[in-house]
Design an enzyme around this catalytic site. Structure first.
Site, PDB file in Angstrom:
ATOM      1  CE  LYS A 185     -15.887  -8.813   0.717  1.00  0.00           C
ATOM      2  NZ  LYS A 185     -16.108  -7.581   1.459  1.00  0.00           N
TER       3      LYS A 185
ATOM      4  CG  ASN B 252     -16.196 -12.992   0.541  1.00  0.00           C
ATOM      5  OD1 ASN B 252     -16.206 -13.282  -0.654  1.00  0.00           O
ATOM      6  ND2 ASN B 252     -17.091 -12.184   1.094  1.00  0.00           N
TER       7      ASN B 252
ATOM      8  CB  SER C  98     -11.709  -4.047   9.002  1.00  0.00           C
ATOM      9  OG  SER C  98     -12.448  -3.302   8.045  1.00  0.00           O
TER      10      SER C  98
ATOM     11  CD  GLU D  49     -19.377  -6.701   0.185  1.00  0.00           C
ATOM     12  OE1 GLU D  49     -19.215  -7.653  -0.607  1.00  0.00           O
ATOM     13  OE2 GLU D  49     -18.436  -6.172   0.816  1.00  0.00           O
TER      14      GLU D  49
ATOM     15  CD  GLU E 229     -18.523 -10.718   7.259  1.00  0.00           C
ATOM     16  OE1 GLU E 229     -17.302 -10.866   7.187  1.00  0.00           O
ATOM     17  OE2 GLU E 229     -19.252 -10.540   6.274  1.00  0.00           O
TER      18      GLU E 229
ATOM     19  CG  HIS F  19     -21.179 -10.712   2.439  1.00  0.00           C
ATOM     20  ND1 HIS F  19     -21.133  -9.372   2.168  1.00  0.00           N
ATOM     21  CD2 HIS F  19     -19.988 -11.033   2.995  1.00  0.00           C
ATOM     22  CE1 HIS F  19     -19.943  -8.894   2.542  1.00  0.00           C
ATOM     23  NE2 HIS F  19     -19.240  -9.890   3.039  1.00  0.00           N
TER      24      HIS F  19
ATOM     25  N   GLY G  24     -14.925  -3.861   4.846  1.00  0.00           N
ATOM     26  CA  GLY G  24     -14.277  -3.079   3.791  1.00  0.00           C
ATOM     27  C   GLY G  24     -13.920  -1.660   4.181  1.00  0.00           C
TER      28      GLY G  24
HETATM   29  P1  PGA Z   1     -12.995  -7.165   4.723  1.00  0.00           P
HETATM   30  O1  PGA Z   1     -14.318  -7.947   4.254  1.00  0.00           O
HETATM   31  O2  PGA Z   1     -12.151  -8.155   5.475  1.00  0.00           O
HETATM   32  O3  PGA Z   1     -12.360  -6.696   3.466  1.00  0.00           O
HETATM   33  O4  PGA Z   1     -13.468  -6.029   5.604  1.00  0.00           O
HETATM   34  C1  PGA Z   1     -14.917  -8.866   5.128  1.00  0.00           C
HETATM   35  C2  PGA Z   1     -16.068  -9.572   4.475  1.00  0.00           C
HETATM   36  O5  PGA Z   1     -16.770  -8.998   3.642  1.00  0.00           O
HETATM   37  O6  PGA Z   1     -16.317 -10.750   4.791  1.00  0.00           O
END
Ligand code: PGA
Length: 252
Positions: A11, A9, A215, A97, A170, A95, A176
């Site tokens: 983003k 992803n 992560s 976010e 997640e 997601h 992140g």
């Molecule tokens: P990250 O993000 O691997 O940077 O922690 C994971 C995600 O948002 O799917």
């Protein structure tokens, strides 16, 4: 067992120059033995060009979100059908976010997942507790609710439901941050999600891939991907560079 799925992803990262990384990933996949399917979800502006650049390779392309409606007066939005036409076969919905910054509810996430299935895309339905919910011992209740209220209803009882939807667990606090749940916590959450899938879909719920995300990097990927009920991963930062992402894909 279904084939593991590892999806990157990007983003809101990626300009034309980064298409070279996608191409490099496809080349590495052609050279390196691997067991997983691999996908990339670039920003919407790159989907069509990435699909062209990777035509004939095994890398799947996906969107990072879609609108619940097929078309209409929704300024700035993109429908699942538009993503499919641009060359996507996957789409991330719900997601953390977007749940946090766009206040997306389970009801909206379900509508998006349903639109994705109707457009022939595989929705990657993201679920996961935030830090306060984890601290309050609510993580398993939260993910159960998000799965049961987010799954497209038309898949209930469908024998092929396992190929038409997948889940990404997640935990929002692990996205992140470089914080990763313990393997026990991951397995407990995935077992809970599996039970919810069987409850919501019927026996085909056993075939649904449950990805872990948050992560994941080349150093922890093997252990995470080897955990019970982990059927792949959703990768943010470690998916930008082909040389790093390939190590995660080959860790299955
Ligand atoms: P990250 O993000 O691997 O940077 O922690 C994971 C995600 O948002 O799917």
């Amino acid at each position: 067992m279904t084939t593991p799925l590892i999806v990157g992803n990007w983003k809101m990262n990626g300009l034309s120059a980064d298409l070279g990384e996608a191409r490099a990933l496809a080349d590495l996949l052609a050279q390196r033995p691997h067991h997983a399917r691999a996908g990339l979800c670039p920003p919407a502006t790159l989907i069509e060009r990435m699909a062209r650049a990777l035509a004939g390779t095994e890398v799947l392309i996906g969107g990072q979100d879609c609108h619940a409606e097929a078309f209409g007066a929704f300024t700035g939005e993109i429908s699942a059908e538009m993503l499919a036409e641009a060359g996507a076969s996957l789409v991330i919905v719900g997601h953390s976010e977007r749940r946090a910054t766009h206040r997306e509810t389970d009801r909206l996430v379900r509508a998006k997942a349903t639109a994705a299935v109707e457009a022939g895309l595989l929705p990657i339905l993201c679920v996961g507790e935030n830090f306060a919910q984890r601290q309050a011992n609510l993580a398993l209740d939260v993910v159960t609710g998000q799965v049961l209220h987010g799954l497209p209803q038309m898949l209930a009882g469908a024998a092929d439901a396992g190929e038409r939807v997948c889940i990404a667990y997640e935990p929002a606090w692990a996205v992140g941050t470089d914080l990763v749940p313990t393997i026990d916590q991951i397995q407990e959450a995935h077992a809970t999600i599996r039970a919810a899938l069987v409850h919501g879909l019927g026996p085909a719920g056993r075939d649904v891939n449950i990805l872990y995300g948050g992560s994941v990097n080349p150093h922890n990927a093997r252990e995470i991907l080897g955990a019970a009920e982990v059927g792949g991963a959703l990768i943010g930062r470690a998916s930008h560079k082909a040389a790093e992402f390939i190590e995660i894909i080959c860790a299955v």
